[in-house]
Design an enzyme around this catalytic site. Structure first.
Site, short mmCIF file in Angstrom:
data_model
loop_
_atom_site.label_atom_id
_atom_site.label_comp_id
_atom_site.label_asym_id
_atom_site.label_seq_id
_atom_site.Cartn_x
_atom_site.Cartn_y
_atom_site.Cartn_z
N GLN A 259 0.82 -1.22 0.00
CA GLN A 259 0.00 0.00 0.00
C GLN A 259 0.85 1.26 0.00
O GLN A 259 0.46 2.28 -0.57
CB GLN A 259 -0.97 -0.01 1.19
CG GLN A 259 -2.01 -1.10 1.08
CD GLN A 259 -2.70 -1.14 -0.29
OE1 GLN A 259 -3.42 -0.22 -0.68
NE2 GLN A 259 -2.44 -2.18 -1.06
N HIS A 262 1.37 2.99 -3.37
CA HIS A 262 0.31 3.72 -4.08
C HIS A 262 0.62 5.21 -4.23
O HIS A 262 0.27 5.83 -5.21
CB HIS A 262 -1.02 3.58 -3.33
CG HIS A 262 -1.82 2.41 -3.76
ND1 HIS A 262 -2.26 2.23 -5.04
CD2 HIS A 262 -2.25 1.32 -3.10
CE1 HIS A 262 -2.93 1.11 -5.14
NE2 HIS A 262 -2.95 0.53 -3.98
N GLU A 327 -8.02 2.01 6.48
CA GLU A 327 -8.73 1.56 5.26
C GLU A 327 -8.64 0.05 5.14
O GLU A 327 -9.59 -0.64 4.83
CB GLU A 327 -8.09 2.24 4.05
CG GLU A 327 -8.65 1.82 2.71
CD GLU A 327 -7.82 2.33 1.54
OE1 GLU A 327 -6.65 2.74 1.74
OE2 GLU A 327 -8.36 2.32 0.41
N HIS A 328 -7.40 -0.47 5.36
CA HIS A 328 -7.17 -1.93 5.31
C HIS A 328 -6.56 -2.34 6.65
O HIS A 328 -5.58 -1.74 7.08
CB HIS A 328 -6.19 -2.31 4.21
CG HIS A 328 -6.55 -1.82 2.85
ND1 HIS A 328 -6.01 -0.68 2.29
CD2 HIS A 328 -7.41 -2.31 1.93
CE1 HIS A 328 -6.50 -0.50 1.08
NE2 HIS A 328 -7.36 -1.47 0.83
N ASP A 361 -7.64 -6.21 -3.16
CA ASP A 361 -7.57 -5.19 -4.22
C ASP A 361 -8.06 -5.73 -5.54
O ASP A 361 -8.70 -5.02 -6.32
CB ASP A 361 -6.12 -4.72 -4.40
CG ASP A 361 -5.73 -3.68 -3.38
OD1 ASP A 361 -4.53 -3.43 -3.21
OD2 ASP A 361 -6.64 -3.10 -2.75
N HIS A 420 -52.04 20.94 8.90
CA HIS A 420 -51.78 19.50 9.05
C HIS A 420 -53.00 18.84 9.71
O HIS A 420 -53.50 17.82 9.25
CB HIS A 420 -50.55 19.26 9.93
CG HIS A 420 -49.25 19.47 9.26
ND1 HIS A 420 -48.85 20.66 8.74
CD2 HIS A 420 -48.23 18.61 9.02
CE1 HIS A 420 -47.64 20.55 8.21
NE2 HIS A 420 -47.24 19.32 8.36
N1 LIG Z 1 -8.84 4.42 -3.06
C1 LIG Z 1 -8.79 3.67 -4.17
O1 LIG Z 1 -9.50 2.69 -4.35
C2 LIG Z 1 -7.83 4.08 -5.24
C3 LIG Z 1 -7.67 3.26 -6.38
C4 LIG Z 1 -6.82 3.70 -7.37
C5 LIG Z 1 -6.14 4.91 -7.24
N2 LIG Z 1 -6.33 5.64 -6.11
C6 LIG Z 1 -5.66 6.96 -5.94
O2 LIG Z 1 -6.11 7.82 -6.99
C7 LIG Z 1 -5.11 8.78 -7.25
C8 LIG Z 1 -4.90 8.83 -8.77
O3 LIG Z 1 -4.30 10.08 -9.02
P1 LIG Z 1 -3.73 10.40 -10.48
O4 LIG Z 1 -3.20 11.79 -10.44
O5 LIG Z 1 -2.86 9.32 -10.91
O6 LIG Z 1 -4.95 10.34 -11.48
P2 LIG Z 1 -6.33 11.13 -11.52
O7 LIG Z 1 -7.06 10.60 -12.70
O8 LIG Z 1 -7.01 11.13 -10.21
O9 LIG Z 1 -5.94 12.66 -11.83
C9 LIG Z 1 -5.36 13.00 -13.05
C10 LIG Z 1 -6.05 14.28 -13.54
O10 LIG Z 1 -5.73 15.35 -12.67
C11 LIG Z 1 -5.78 16.56 -13.43
N3 LIG Z 1 -4.68 17.44 -13.04
C12 LIG Z 1 -3.37 17.14 -13.07
N4 LIG Z 1 -2.66 18.22 -12.67
C13 LIG Z 1 -3.54 19.19 -12.37
C14 LIG Z 1 -3.42 20.54 -11.90
N5 LIG Z 1 -2.25 21.08 -11.65
N6 LIG Z 1 -4.55 21.26 -11.72
C15 LIG Z 1 -5.77 20.72 -11.97
N7 LIG Z 1 -5.95 19.46 -12.43
C16 LIG Z 1 -4.84 18.71 -12.62
C17 LIG Z 1 -5.64 16.19 -14.90
O11 LIG Z 1 -6.78 16.65 -15.62
C18 LIG Z 1 -5.58 14.67 -14.91
O12 LIG Z 1 -6.46 14.13 -15.89
C19 LIG Z 1 -3.86 8.35 -6.49
O13 LIG Z 1 -3.73 9.14 -5.33
C20 LIG Z 1 -4.17 6.89 -6.10
O14 LIG Z 1 -3.55 6.54 -4.88
C21 LIG Z 1 -7.15 5.28 -5.12
N1 LIG Z 2 -5.49 -0.55 -2.49
C1 LIG Z 2 -6.10 0.50 -3.33
C2 LIG Z 2 -7.06 1.28 -2.45
O1 LIG Z 2 -6.41 1.83 -1.39
C3 LIG Z 2 -6.88 -0.07 -4.49
C4 LIG Z 2 -6.02 -0.65 -5.55
C5 LIG Z 2 -6.23 -0.60 -6.90
N2 LIG Z 2 -5.20 -1.28 -7.54
C6 LIG Z 2 -4.35 -1.70 -6.62
N3 LIG Z 2 -4.87 -1.33 -5.33
ZN LIG Z 3 -3.82 -1.37 -3.50
#
Ligand SMILES: NC(=O)c1ccc[n+]([C@@H]2O[C@H](COP(=O)([O-])OP(=O)(O)OC[C@H]3O[C@@H](n4cnc5c(N)ncnc54)[C@H](O)[C@@H]3O)[C@@H](O)[C@H]2O)c1
Ligand SMILES: N[C@H](CO)Cc1c[nH]c[nH+]1
Ligand SMILES: [Zn+2]
Length: 431
Positions: A259, A262, A327-328, A361, A420
């Protein structure tokens, strides 16, 4: 990793530090996100296209924003057949688990002719946001779409960023098709959330938006909440392992890092009753990090929010785990099921040495979209419940209402709501 004795003070310091990760703390981003949301609300497609060019470098227009059948067919050609088979196997487990969450309407009738009930209705149209900036998460596509399909949602609209060439990650597209998305649009970030919330000429307005994303996505969901419903404001990933001397230090170390990789803001915590295990896990972590591909992200995460806490006993360890509300939560102790019965706050609980967090996951079936930042105290994993609404059903016969009409009028008059009272009285005024 830092090894700390669990005390009142060290536990409070840890909780205070973890709170720095909450999306609620990012006030400096709020203004930027508010401007994006307002621009999309007022200028629609024009703003969506402009932001997509600005942040993702892509030339998206009304003609190409929606992924075409040919692009999906091309994605299938690019995705490894073995991965497609794995996606399909995971879908079987995820669907089977979420089918057990289905809710059914019920109606209760009484001899006096009264009938009360609860009618279940699926949402008409849902927006699913799938992250696509730093990495692609086809597993998140499955986890966000399957409960909506099981609930019977009428239409599922997915958005996910494209690259500068206007291409969406092929595995994300294949996962969307396999899970049953009705349309996929190439837009990410706050502009995607605003487009789903208010609708534009190209992107349909939805009733609810689900799915994780970065800080811009999280704050945009918060900003549009009320115009639409949202699932949660997901924060960075986190894991907490509860272990005693019986745990395998390599398993514990590997799971913590699963984790941590991530996000630099992810949190990995071990709470153990064994200092010897603490030392071994810290050594194993060091060895693993040197070999792992996302070592830079992992190291920042461990430096910022990684902890090994040594507790006097299991009760103290469990109390700390309940306060952190991770979360986990993994339980690797002599009697893991007994420990599980004492856990009140955790998004998902993994029991025993072979229930490693990535099992959840990708494959076991339960949803991996889980409450973060301590919100497991009051939020739950994404489920079929997130995609249904309930209506109360009330039927009274004249006889049944006559029996109690004076009580209702008394109550209404006590609140000075005479209309009412009148609405009940009018049915018996010839009395
Ligand atoms: N909780 C879950 O189940 C889970 C699963 C997968 C991913 N995640 C999390 O999701 C997040 C993914 O983030 P990511 O950035 O890779 O993708 P994202 O798709 O969330 O964000 C990317 C977008 O952010 C916008 N962006 C980038 N820079 C910017 C700026 N300066 N101002 C405004 N908008 C801007 C762009 O339009 C881009 O398309 C990570 O933090 C990851 O840990 C969580
Ligand atoms: N563990 C993440 C949520 O915290 C979900 C995820 C997607 N792919 C791999 N892991
Ligand atoms: Zn994960």
């Amino acid at each position: 990793m830092r090894i700390v004795t669990l005390t009142e003070e060290s536990r409070q310091n840890l909780l205070d530090n973890l709170l720095k990760r909450s999306p609620q703390n990012y006030g400096e981003y709020e203004g930027r996100v508010a401007a994006i949301v307002e621009n999309v609300r007022t200028r629609g497609d024009e703003a969506v296209f402009a932001y997509t060019k600005q942040f993702d470098g892509a030339e998206v227009t009304a003609e190409n924003i929606r992924v075409t059948e040919e692009e999906i067919a091309q994605a299938y050609r690019e995705v490894d057949g073995q991965l497609l088979a794995v996606i399909r196997k995971a879908l079987v487990n995820i669907r089977a688990y979420h089918e057990k969450q289905k809710r059914y309407s019920w109606f209760d009738s009484r001899p006096d002719g009264t009938m009360l009930g609860q009618k279940i209705s699926a949402l008409a149209r849902v927006g699913v946001y799938v992250p696509g900036g730093k990495a692609a998460y086809p597993s998140s596509v499955l986890m966000n779409i399957v409960p909506a399909k099981v609930a019977g949602v009428g239409e599922i609209i997915m958005t996910t960023p494209c690259n500068a060439e206007g291409k969406v990650n092929p595995t994300t597209l294949v996962a969307a098709k396999e899970a049953g998305a009705d349309a996929v649009y190439k837009v990410g970030g706050a502009q995607a959330i605003a487009a789903l919330a208010f609708g534009t000429a190209s992107i349909p307005k939805v009733d609810k938006i689900v799915g994780p994303g970065n800080i811009y996505v999280a704050l945009a969901k918060k900003a549009v909440y009320g115009f639409v419903n949202i699932d949660s404001i997901a924060g960075p990933s986190e894991i907490l392992v509860l272990a005693d001397e019986s745990a395998n230090p390599r398993y514990v170390a590997a799971d913590l890092l699963s984790q941590a990789e991530h996000d630099e803001m992810a949190s990995a915590i071990l709470i153990t009753t064994s200092r010897a295990l603490a030392e071994k896990v810290s050594q194993e972590v060091e060895q693993f990090v040197a070999k792992l591909s996302r070592k830079e992200i992992i190291q920042k995460s461990l430096d910022n929010f990684g902890y090994i806490l040594v507790a006097d006993d299991l009760e103290a360890a469990i109390a700390a785990a309940n306060e952190i509300a991770s979360e986990h939560l993994e339980i690797m102790t002599e009697n893991p099921f007994e420990v599980m019965t004492k856990i009140r706050n955790a998004g998902a609980i993994f029991i025993g040495p072979y229930s490693s967090e990535p099992l959840g996951d990708y494959f076991a079936g339960p949803n991996h979209v889980l409450p973060t930042n301590g919100t497991a105290r009051f939020f739950s994993p994404l489920s079929v419940d997130d995609f249904i609404k309930k209506s109360s059903i009330v039927y009274y016969s004249r006889e049944a209402l006559e029996e109690i009409h004076e009580d209702i009028e008394t109550f209404a008059k006590a609140e000075q709501l005479t209309a009412h009272a009148n609405s009940i009285h009018v049915r018996f005024e010839e009395e």
